[in-house]
Design an enzyme around this catalytic site. Structure first.
Site, short mmCIF file in Angstrom:
data_model
loop_
_atom_site.label_atom_id
_atom_site.label_comp_id
_atom_site.label_asym_id
_atom_site.label_seq_id
_atom_site.Cartn_x
_atom_site.Cartn_y
_atom_site.Cartn_z
N ASP A 35 10.04 11.90 2.39
CA ASP A 35 10.80 11.11 3.37
C ASP A 35 12.03 10.58 2.64
O ASP A 35 12.39 11.09 1.59
CB ASP A 35 9.92 10.01 4.00
N LYS A 56 11.90 9.79 8.87
CA LYS A 56 12.45 9.51 10.21
C LYS A 56 13.18 10.73 10.73
O LYS A 56 13.96 11.36 10.02
CB LYS A 56 13.40 8.31 10.12
N MET A 171 8.23 -3.94 2.99
CA MET A 171 8.53 -3.79 4.43
C MET A 171 8.71 -5.18 5.06
O MET A 171 8.23 -5.44 6.15
CB MET A 171 7.40 -3.01 5.13
N1 SAH Z 1 4.78 3.40 -2.28
C1 SAH Z 1 5.93 2.54 -2.36
C2 SAH Z 1 5.98 1.51 -1.26
C3 SAH Z 1 6.08 2.15 0.13
S1 SAH Z 1 6.20 0.98 1.44
C4 SAH Z 1 5.98 1.91 -3.76
O1 SAH Z 1 4.99 1.96 -4.50
O2 SAH Z 1 7.03 1.39 -4.14
C5 SAH Z 1 7.93 0.95 1.73
C6 SAH Z 1 8.55 -0.31 1.17
O3 SAH Z 1 8.62 -0.22 -0.24
C7 SAH Z 1 9.95 -0.60 1.60
O4 SAH Z 1 10.00 -1.20 2.87
C8 SAH Z 1 10.38 -1.57 0.52
O5 SAH Z 1 9.84 -2.84 0.77
C9 SAH Z 1 9.69 -1.00 -0.69
N2 SAH Z 1 10.56 -0.16 -1.53
C10 SAH Z 1 10.33 1.10 -1.91
N3 SAH Z 1 11.31 1.55 -2.72
C11 SAH Z 1 12.17 0.51 -2.88
C12 SAH Z 1 13.37 0.32 -3.63
N4 SAH Z 1 13.90 1.28 -4.38
N5 SAH Z 1 13.96 -0.89 -3.55
C13 SAH Z 1 13.45 -1.89 -2.82
N6 SAH Z 1 12.32 -1.76 -2.08
C14 SAH Z 1 11.68 -0.58 -2.12
#
Ligand code: SAH
Length: 247
Positions: A35, A56, A171
């Site tokens: 994604d 999306k 999120m």
């Molecule tokens: N598996 C991911 C999280 C997925 S949920 C992890 O371990 O990081 C999706 C959320 O992750 C987003 O809404 C945001 O809150 C956060 N996120 C993921 N990558 C990010 C980034 N580079 N900077 C800030 N927030 C991030």
């Protein structure tokens, strides 16, 4: 012969934070399902002919999880080596658990390749340690995006406020007013430091600082948008102490 599926964490977005294994698998895979969360720099490493976007769709709708699950099984049954690339770590709010279970039910061999989660690495690159001997001896990872059909909050904000450790919210840009209010009502101090880390490790990363009672205004003034991490707790103030030397 059935192929194999790798559930791979991309890290927060800087290609140099891909693990050596993730980098190798991106080169070797027949197909990469991804994604937008791994970020443009990492997605651009994968030749267009070998990647499928299951994030999306045009029009803003998410690809149904069922489609992704079935596509993984279908490709593996064609004998393909498939990488399911996920932002951060595949098992931290990434639905990796569901995909793994679906693969097992369909007798598809798979492997898990952990990644640097944005929930720890995101605050980290902003100079915010999620734990600190003087400020926080526990940390909770929670979702700010509740299922709106749920009657009760899936997250016990009162318990989090009582615990006194660091709270890391994913999120959580849109619902920031809801959970900061819940934490204030639960008795957390209005001057508790809060940081918003937007697009952590991407070239256009931004960090916005505030407190429990100012952060919603800060979000609006700065125009902070997802993906962003919210860090609530004394550790958030560490950034201001070290910022001068954080390059
Ligand atoms: N598996 C991911 C999280 C997925 S949920 C992890 O371990 O990081 C999706 C959320 O992750 C987003 O809404 C945001 O809150 C956060 N996120 C993921 N990558 C990010 C980034 N580079 N900077 C800030 N927030 C991030």
């Amino acid at each position: 012969m059935t192929g194999k599926v790798y559930l791979v964490g991309s890290g927060p977005g800087d290609p140099e934070l891909l693990t050596v294994k993730a980098r190798r698998l991106l080169d070797e895979a027949d197909v990469v399902l991804h994604d937008k969360l791994p970020g443009p720099e990492i997605i651009d490493l994968i030749p267009e002919a070998r990647r499928e976007d299951v994030g999306k769709r045009a029009g803003g709708e998410w690809t149904p999880q069922e489609y992704t699950n079935n596509r993984l099984v279908e490709l593996a049954r064609e004998g393909k080596t498939v990488v399911r690339l996920k932002g951060g770590d595949p098992f931290v709010f990434g639905r990796g658990g569901e995909e793994m279970e679906h693969l097992a039910e369909n007798e598809i061999p798979f492997e898990i390749v952990p990644g640097v989660t944005s929930t720890i690495g995101g605050p980290g690159v902003a100079g915010i340690p999620v734990t600190h001997r003087d400020h926080a001896s526990s940390v909770s990872f929670v979702t700010g995006h509740e299922d709106p059909t749920k009657e009760e909050s899936a997250v016990n904000w009162q318990a989090l406020a009582d615990t006194g450790g660091t709270i890391v919210v994913v999120m959580g840009v849109g619902k920031l007013p809801n959970y900061t209010k819940a934490l204030l009502e639960a008795g957390m101090a209005p001057d508790t430091p809060v940081a918003l880390i937007e697009r952590a490790t991407w070239p256009d990363m931004r960090v916005a600082m505030g407190t429990l009672d100012t952060i919603v205004n800060v979000r609006d003034e700065e125009g902070i948008k997802p993906p962003a991490i919210t860090v609530i707790g004394e550790v958030a103030a560490t950034r201001e102490k070290v910022q001068e030397f954080l390059r």
